[in-house]
Design a protein around this motif. Structure first.
Motif, PDB file in Angstrom:
ATOM      1  N   CYS A 116       0.833  -1.076  -0.204  1.00 26.58           N
ATOM      2  CA  CYS A 116      -0.032  -0.140   0.026  1.00 26.58           C
ATOM      3  C   CYS A 116       0.930   1.281   0.157  1.00 26.58           C
ATOM      4  O   CYS A 116       1.871   1.282   0.682  1.00 26.58           O
ATOM      5  N   LYS A 173      -0.582   4.279   0.801  1.00 29.74           N
ATOM      6  CA  LYS A 173      -0.966   5.299   1.642  1.00 29.74           C
ATOM      7  C   LYS A 173      -0.599   4.962   3.120  1.00 29.74           C
ATOM      8  O   LYS A 173      -0.271   3.860   3.488  1.00 29.74           O
ATOM      9  N   ASN A 174      -1.005   6.057   4.032  1.00 29.72           N
ATOM     10  CA  ASN A 174      -0.669   5.936   5.313  1.00 29.72           C
ATOM     11  C   ASN A 174      -1.942   6.241   6.246  1.00 29.72           C
ATOM     12  O   ASN A 174      -1.625   7.043   7.145  1.00 29.72           O
ATOM     13  N   CYS A 175      -2.970   5.874   6.043  1.00 30.04           N
ATOM     14  CA  CYS A 175      -4.320   5.871   6.764  1.00 30.04           C
ATOM     15  C   CYS A 175      -3.582   5.649   8.308  1.00 30.04           C
ATOM     16  O   CYS A 175      -3.090   4.837   8.498  1.00 30.04           O
ATOM     17  N   CYS A 180      -4.874   2.096   9.980  1.00 28.77           N
ATOM     18  CA  CYS A 180      -4.561   0.964   9.275  1.00 28.77           C
ATOM     19  C   CYS A 180      -3.299   0.238   9.494  1.00 28.77           C
ATOM     20  O   CYS A 180      -2.365   0.520   9.401  1.00 28.77           O
ATOM     21  N   ILE A 217      -2.159  -2.202   7.654  1.00 23.15           N
ATOM     22  CA  ILE A 217      -1.027  -2.362   6.644  1.00 23.15           C
ATOM     23  C   ILE A 217      -0.517  -1.033   5.654  1.00 23.15           C
ATOM     24  O   ILE A 217      -0.194  -1.036   4.568  1.00 23.15           O
ATOM     25  N   ARG A 218      -0.486  -0.018   6.693  1.00 18.27           N
ATOM     26  CA  ARG A 218      -0.157   1.331   5.944  1.00 18.27           C
ATOM     27  C   ARG A 218       1.077   1.269   5.607  1.00 18.27           C
ATOM     28  O   ARG A 218       2.042   0.477   6.072  1.00 18.27           O
ATOM     29  N   GLY A 243      -4.170  -3.416  -0.892  1.00 20.23           N
ATOM     30  CA  GLY A 243      -3.703  -1.871  -0.226  1.00 20.23           C
ATOM     31  C   GLY A 243      -4.015  -1.053  -1.653  1.00 20.23           C
ATOM     32  O   GLY A 243      -4.325  -1.463  -2.675  1.00 20.23           O
TER      33      GLY A 243
HETATM   34 FE1  SF4 Z   1      -5.574   3.272   3.889  1.00 19.39          FE
HETATM   35 FE2  SF4 Z   1      -5.023   0.563   4.725  1.00 19.39          FE
HETATM   36 FE3  SF4 Z   1      -6.699   1.052   2.662  1.00 19.39          FE
HETATM   37 FE4  SF4 Z   1      -3.898   1.495   2.523  1.00 19.39          FE
HETATM   38  S1  SF4 Z   1      -4.880  -0.554   2.744  1.00 19.39           S
HETATM   39  S2  SF4 Z   1      -5.321   2.822   1.682  1.00 19.39           S
HETATM   40  S3  SF4 Z   1      -3.602   2.538   4.572  1.00 19.39           S
HETATM   41  S4  SF4 Z   1      -7.145   1.688   4.673  1.00 19.39           S
END
Ligand code: SF4
Ligand code: SAH
Length: 356
Positions: free
Chosen positions: A57, A59-61, A64, A66-67, A103
């Motif tokens: 992934c 991204k860095n939500c 989460c 798995i960021r 991700g």
């Molecule tokens: Fe955000 Fe997690 Fe989806 Fe990646 S996998 S976009 S960090 S919610």
């Protein structure tokens, strides 16, 4: 309460009152939602085999597991033959449809990999297998490309419809724009997808008022499907540090059930999932959700060896289970909720068929 429930539409203050319901009032709310479900979509529950294709992934939500910045994880992408085996399993067991989730990436290679999964699914399912994607924000061209290759549904949660709150659980930068999330949902609808969204319930600083707004948001943008569930604390994430601020898990599960019941009443013909996050916090929560409004279950068909690595949050169930075990458990659970699994059915959103 009875009078309030007889209304065909709820205002924000009605919803706030309903989200606070307890005791006999709450019982009435649940009974009304159950009746609405039975009248509008019946007692059938549709299965979607959930394939957690890759935990890579970009991204860095903040919530989460798995960021991208979580360096403690082993990163994986399923091979073509593993994908084939899993999809074949779902098809042979009459699941009727699958969800491919991962991700978020938007590079060319990733787009091609999803192309390939769609081709494999169409070949195995002979176009009788419903295909949902849940692969994050993409360009309209990519969404269109995947639609043309056979994906007919897409899940993209708004997570919260309040922009300030959104930035309290996402980094405030170009990769995590609230406006881009909204645009993506609109693009999905324009491309013709059965479009699903949903929210996290019970994360730090979220109020009942904003959950009422979330329900009205989903109604306003006229979604076809919804998957929402409690926020579950996830290790190695920034939001973990605020874990002491959230309500206990029973309260978050109850709030999630109220959200399901209310959305069923607000949008009687949509598809509504009983989510895994609910089950993580309460073994009986999905059964309760099905009774009071949900009509979709997503049994995991990811190879067991990858499940530990797709840890969006802690204690995600089924990490050691074989798919067979899950199916037997699900059948019993659905029966306990007074419903039955509609094997072999795509289970399209009735709401979508009405407006198209
Ligand atoms: Fe955000 Fe997690 Fe989806 Fe990646 S996998 S976009 S960090 S919610
Ligand atoms: N990358 C895609 C799909 C995978 S994440 C996307 O973000 O859309 C799928 C969902 O998992 C997210 O929408 C989020 O709502 C949920 N999720 C992630 N972390 C969570 C947590 N800590 N508790 C509960 N749900 C979580």
């Amino acid at each position: 309460m009875n009078q309030l429930l007889q209304q065909s539409d709820f205002s924000k203050s009605d919803l706030i009152q309903l989200l606070h319901a307890e005791g006999d009032d709450l019982k009435l709310l649940y009974e009304h939602a159950e009746q609405t479900k039975l009248n509008q979509v019946g007692n059938k529950v549709y299965l979607r085999g959930l394939l957690e294709y890759s935990n890579l992934c970009k991204k860095n939500c903040l919530y989460c597991g798995i960021r991208q910045n979580n360096k403690t994880l082993h990163r994986y992408t399923m091979s073509e033959s593993e994908i084939e085996t899993a999809i074949r399993y779902a098809h042979e067991h009459d699941y009727g449809s699958i969800v491919v989730q991962s991700g978020e990436r938007s590079d060319k290679a990733f787009i091609g990999e999803i192309d390939k999964i769609l081709q494999i699914s169409s070949r195995i399912g002979k176009h009788q297998l419903g295909i949902t994607l849940s692969c994050g924000e993409q360009t309209k061209e990519t969404y269109r490309r995947w639609f043309d290759l056979g994906a007919t549904r897409y899940l993209l949660r708004i997570e919260t419809s309040n922009e300030n709150l959104y930035y309290s659980i996402h980094p405030r930068n170009a990769k995590h724009l609230f406006s881009a999330r909204l645009q993506a949902l609109s693009d999905l609808q324009t491309c013709g997808y059965q479009t699903g969204t949903g929210v996290l319930i019970g994360f730090p600083n979220q109020s009942i008022e904003s959950l009422a707004d979330d329900l009205l948001f989903m109604k306003k943008i006229n979604i076809d499907m919804c998957g929402m569930g409690p926020y579950v604390v996830s290790k190695h994430t920034p939001l973990e540090k605020l874990a002491h601020q959230i309500t206990d898990s029973a309260t978050r599960v109850e709030l999630s059930l109220k959200m399901v019941a209310l959305l069923r009443i607000l949008m009687p013909t949509i598809n509504l999932a009983a989510t895994t996050a609910m089950q993580t916090l309460d073994k009986l929560a999905r059964e309760k959700a099905i009774r009071i409004g949900a009509n979709v279950l997503m049994p995991n068909i990811t190879p067991t060896c990858y499940r530990e690595d797709y840890s969006l949050y802690q204690n995600k169930p089924g990490q050691k289970e074989q798919p067979e075990d899950s199916l037997a458990t699900l059948q019993k659970m659905v029966k306990n909720a007074g419903c039955r699994i509609a094997f072999g059915k795509k289970g399209n959103s009735k709401h979508y068929s009405f407006i198209h």
